[in-house]
Write an enzyme that holds these catalytic residues in place. Structure first.
Site, PDB file in Angstrom:
ATOM      1  N   GLU A   1      -9.772 -25.716 -34.779  1.00  0.00           N
ATOM      2  CA  GLU A   1      -8.905 -25.580 -33.757  1.00  0.00           C
ATOM      3  C   GLU A   1      -9.190 -26.261 -32.391  1.00  0.00           C
ATOM      4  OE1 GLU A   1      -6.182 -21.715 -35.080  1.00  0.00           O
ATOM      5  OE2 GLU A   1      -8.109 -21.365 -33.863  1.00  0.00           O
TER       6      GLU A   1
ATOM      7  N   TYR B   1       0.188  -8.115 -11.616  1.00  0.00           N
ATOM      8  CA  TYR B   1      -1.182  -8.791 -12.224  1.00  0.00           C
ATOM      9  C   TYR B   1      -0.857  -9.821 -13.335  1.00  0.00           C
ATOM     10  CZ  TYR B   1      -4.280  -6.507  -9.037  1.00  0.00           C
ATOM     11  OH  TYR B   1      -4.898  -5.766  -7.936  1.00  0.00           O
TER      12      TYR B   1
END
Length: 219
Positions: free
Chosen positions: A79, A125
Protein backbone atom coordinates in the site's frame (compact mmCIF):
# COMPACT_ATOMS: atom_id res chain seq x y z
CA UNK A 1 24.19 15.10 5.43
CA UNK A 2 24.46 14.76 9.21
CA UNK A 3 21.32 16.91 9.57
CA UNK A 4 19.34 14.52 7.36
CA UNK A 5 20.66 11.52 9.28
CA UNK A 6 19.65 13.11 12.57
CA UNK A 7 16.21 13.93 11.17
CA UNK A 8 15.83 10.38 9.86
CA UNK A 9 16.80 8.86 13.22
CA UNK A 10 14.26 11.04 15.02
CA UNK A 11 11.48 10.16 12.57
CA UNK A 12 12.29 6.45 12.65
CA UNK A 13 11.96 6.45 16.43
CA UNK A 14 8.76 8.48 16.26
CA UNK A 15 7.16 6.14 13.71
CA UNK A 16 7.92 3.16 15.97
CA UNK A 17 6.54 5.00 19.00
CA UNK A 18 3.33 6.05 17.24
CA UNK A 19 2.87 2.56 15.79
CA UNK A 20 3.14 0.95 19.23
CA UNK A 21 0.73 3.48 20.72
CA UNK A 22 -1.86 2.82 18.02
CA UNK A 23 -1.45 -0.95 18.36
CA UNK A 24 -1.55 -1.00 22.16
CA UNK A 25 -4.82 0.94 22.14
CA UNK A 26 -6.50 -1.37 19.62
CA UNK A 27 -6.56 1.09 16.73
CA UNK A 28 -4.68 -1.41 14.59
CA UNK A 29 -4.20 -5.15 14.89
CA UNK A 30 -2.24 -8.03 13.40
CA UNK A 31 -0.06 -6.67 10.61
CA UNK A 32 -2.67 -4.18 9.37
CA UNK A 33 -2.10 -0.47 8.80
CA UNK A 34 0.96 1.50 7.80
CA UNK A 35 2.67 4.77 8.68
CA UNK A 36 5.04 7.02 6.74
CA UNK A 37 6.92 10.26 7.29
CA UNK A 38 8.64 12.52 4.77
CA UNK A 39 12.13 13.91 5.33
CA UNK A 40 13.07 17.47 4.40
CA UNK A 41 14.98 16.13 1.35
CA UNK A 42 11.81 14.46 0.04
CA UNK A 43 12.73 10.90 1.01
CA UNK A 44 10.01 8.86 2.72
CA UNK A 45 10.30 6.43 5.62
CA UNK A 46 7.52 3.83 5.76
CA UNK A 47 6.52 0.79 7.79
CA UNK A 48 7.36 -2.46 5.93
CA UNK A 49 5.02 -5.19 4.74
CA UNK A 50 3.68 -7.91 7.06
CA UNK A 51 4.90 -6.18 10.22
CA UNK A 52 2.82 -5.37 13.31
CA UNK A 53 2.79 -1.66 14.13
CA UNK A 54 3.22 -2.76 17.73
CA UNK A 55 6.71 -4.18 17.19
CA UNK A 56 8.43 -1.93 14.65
CA UNK A 57 12.22 -1.80 14.49
CA UNK A 58 13.26 1.75 13.51
CA UNK A 59 16.36 0.64 11.57
CA UNK A 60 14.32 -1.75 9.39
CA UNK A 61 11.78 0.77 8.08
CA UNK A 62 11.48 0.96 4.29
CA UNK A 63 13.07 4.05 2.76
CA UNK A 64 12.02 5.61 -0.54
CA UNK A 65 13.68 8.27 -2.66
CA UNK A 66 11.85 11.53 -3.32
CA UNK A 67 10.85 9.97 -6.66
CA UNK A 68 9.18 7.02 -4.93
CA UNK A 69 11.86 4.36 -5.53
CA UNK A 70 12.54 1.87 -2.72
CA UNK A 71 16.14 2.52 -1.62
CA UNK A 72 16.72 0.30 1.40
CA UNK A 73 15.16 -1.22 4.49
CA UNK A 74 12.71 -4.12 4.59
CA UNK A 75 10.32 -4.90 1.76
CA UNK A 76 7.74 -2.08 1.60
CA UNK A 77 4.03 -2.48 2.11
CA UNK A 78 1.98 -3.09 -1.04
CA UNK A 79 0.00 0.00 0.00
CA UNK A 80 3.03 2.28 -0.37
CA UNK A 81 1.35 3.91 -3.37
CA UNK A 82 -1.44 5.18 -1.10
CA UNK A 83 1.10 7.21 0.86
CA UNK A 84 2.91 8.41 -2.25
CA UNK A 85 -0.23 9.69 -3.96
CA UNK A 86 -1.23 11.51 -0.75
CA UNK A 87 2.15 13.25 -0.67
CA UNK A 88 1.80 14.18 -4.34
CA UNK A 89 -1.55 15.86 -3.69
CA UNK A 90 -0.72 17.31 -0.26
CA UNK A 91 2.49 19.25 -0.85
CA UNK A 92 2.85 20.34 2.79
CA UNK A 93 2.19 16.89 4.26
CA UNK A 94 4.96 15.50 6.43
CA UNK A 95 3.32 12.20 7.34
CA UNK A 96 0.53 9.78 6.44
CA UNK A 97 -1.30 7.27 8.64
CA UNK A 98 -3.42 4.47 7.17
CA UNK A 99 -5.37 2.18 9.52
CA UNK A 100 -8.04 -0.50 9.36
CA UNK A 101 -9.53 0.87 12.59
CA UNK A 102 -12.82 -0.81 13.50
CA UNK A 103 -15.33 2.06 13.66
CA UNK A 104 -13.98 3.89 10.63
CA UNK A 105 -14.09 0.67 8.59
CA UNK A 106 -17.64 0.02 9.85
CA UNK A 107 -18.76 3.44 8.59
CA UNK A 108 -17.03 2.80 5.25
CA UNK A 109 -19.28 -0.24 4.76
CA UNK A 110 -22.58 1.56 5.46
CA UNK A 111 -24.97 2.09 2.57
CA UNK A 112 -26.35 5.56 1.93
CA UNK A 113 -23.56 7.72 3.39
CA UNK A 114 -22.63 10.97 1.64
CA UNK A 115 -19.66 10.07 -0.61
CA UNK A 116 -18.45 13.68 -0.56
CA UNK A 117 -18.37 13.90 3.24
CA UNK A 118 -19.05 10.65 5.06
CA UNK A 119 -19.35 11.87 8.65
CA UNK A 120 -21.39 14.83 9.94
CA UNK A 121 -19.64 17.57 11.98
CA UNK A 122 -20.54 16.09 15.37
CA UNK A 123 -17.80 17.88 17.33
CA UNK A 124 -15.62 20.94 16.94
CA UNK A 125 -12.42 18.89 17.17
CA UNK A 126 -13.52 16.63 14.33
CA UNK A 127 -14.03 19.68 12.11
CA UNK A 128 -10.68 21.19 13.12
CA UNK A 129 -8.61 18.01 12.83
CA UNK A 130 -10.33 16.23 9.93
CA UNK A 131 -12.56 18.74 8.17
CA UNK A 132 -14.28 16.78 5.41
CA UNK A 133 -14.06 13.04 4.71
CA UNK A 134 -14.72 11.93 1.12
CA UNK A 135 -15.35 8.24 0.40
CA UNK A 136 -13.13 6.50 -2.14
CA UNK A 137 -14.92 3.64 -3.98
CA UNK A 138 -13.88 0.06 -3.26
CA UNK A 139 -10.87 -1.45 -5.01
CA UNK A 140 -9.16 -4.76 -4.13
CA UNK A 141 -6.10 -4.38 -1.83
CA UNK A 142 -3.03 -3.38 -3.80
CA UNK A 143 -5.00 -2.38 -6.90
CA UNK A 144 -3.06 0.48 -8.48
CA UNK A 145 -6.31 1.99 -9.82
CA UNK A 146 -6.94 2.95 -6.21
CA UNK A 147 -4.11 5.49 -6.47
CA UNK A 148 -5.95 7.60 -9.05
CA UNK A 149 -9.15 7.45 -7.01
CA UNK A 150 -7.34 8.52 -3.83
CA UNK A 151 -5.45 11.28 -5.63
CA UNK A 152 -8.71 12.73 -6.93
CA UNK A 153 -10.18 13.00 -3.43
CA UNK A 154 -6.93 13.97 -1.68
CA UNK A 155 -6.69 17.14 -3.75
CA UNK A 156 -9.61 18.51 -1.70
CA UNK A 157 -9.15 16.82 1.69
CA UNK A 158 -6.21 15.63 3.77
CA UNK A 159 -8.29 12.67 5.01
CA UNK A 160 -10.08 10.09 2.87
CA UNK A 161 -12.01 6.94 3.72
CA UNK A 162 -11.49 3.87 1.54
CA UNK A 163 -14.73 1.90 1.13
CA UNK A 164 -14.64 -1.48 2.92
CA UNK A 165 -11.05 -0.76 3.92
CA UNK A 166 -10.22 2.20 6.20
CA UNK A 167 -8.95 5.78 6.53
CA UNK A 168 -5.86 7.39 4.99
CA UNK A 169 -4.90 10.65 6.70
CA UNK A 170 -2.11 13.13 5.94
CA UNK A 171 -0.76 15.74 8.32
CA UNK A 172 1.96 18.38 8.50
CA UNK A 173 3.67 16.23 11.11
CA UNK A 174 3.33 12.62 12.20
CA UNK A 175 1.56 13.70 15.38
CA UNK A 176 -0.88 15.80 13.34
CA UNK A 177 -1.70 12.78 11.18
CA UNK A 178 -1.99 10.53 14.23
CA UNK A 179 -4.30 12.87 16.13
CA UNK A 180 -6.51 13.45 13.09
CA UNK A 181 -6.81 9.69 12.52
CA UNK A 182 -7.75 9.15 16.16
CA UNK A 183 -10.32 11.97 16.03
CA UNK A 184 -11.79 10.40 12.89
CA UNK A 185 -12.07 7.01 14.61
CA UNK A 186 -13.77 8.49 17.69
CA UNK A 187 -16.22 10.43 15.53
CA UNK A 188 -17.03 7.27 13.57
CA UNK A 189 -17.70 5.57 16.91
CA UNK A 190 -20.00 8.41 17.99
CA UNK A 191 -21.77 8.30 14.64
CA UNK A 192 -22.54 4.58 15.03
CA UNK A 193 -23.54 4.93 18.70
CA UNK A 194 -26.01 7.68 17.77
CA UNK A 195 -27.40 5.96 14.68
CA UNK A 196 -31.20 6.07 14.69
CA UNK A 197 -31.38 8.84 17.30
CA UNK A 198 -32.04 12.53 16.79
CA UNK A 199 -28.75 14.42 16.76
CA UNK A 200 -27.65 18.05 16.57
CA UNK A 201 -24.43 18.29 14.57
CA UNK A 202 -22.72 21.65 14.23
CA UNK A 203 -24.54 23.94 11.83
CA UNK A 204 -22.95 24.79 8.46
CA UNK A 205 -22.14 28.25 9.83
CA UNK A 206 -20.50 26.84 12.97
CA UNK A 207 -18.50 24.28 10.99
CA UNK A 208 -17.50 26.90 8.41
CA UNK A 209 -16.22 29.25 11.09
CA UNK A 210 -14.09 26.48 12.60
CA UNK A 211 -12.64 25.54 9.20
CA UNK A 212 -11.79 29.18 8.49
CA UNK A 213 -10.09 29.53 11.87
CA UNK A 214 -8.12 26.32 11.32
CA UNK A 215 -6.94 27.53 7.92
CA UNK A 216 -5.81 30.87 9.41
CA UNK A 217 -3.94 29.16 12.26
CA UNK A 218 -2.13 26.80 9.86
CA UNK A 219 -1.22 29.51 7.32
Amino acid sequence: MSTILSEATRLRDQIASVGKSLFDRGLTFGSTGNISARLSNGEILMTPTNISLGSLEPARLSRFSAEGVHIDGDKPTKEAFLHQCMYCQRQHAGAVVHLHSTYSVAVSILDGVDPDDVLPPLTAYYVMRVGSLPLVPYFPPGDKALAAAVAEKAGHSHAVLLANHGPVVAGKTLLDAQYATEELEETAKLFLLLEGRNTKPLTPAEAGALRARTQRDSA
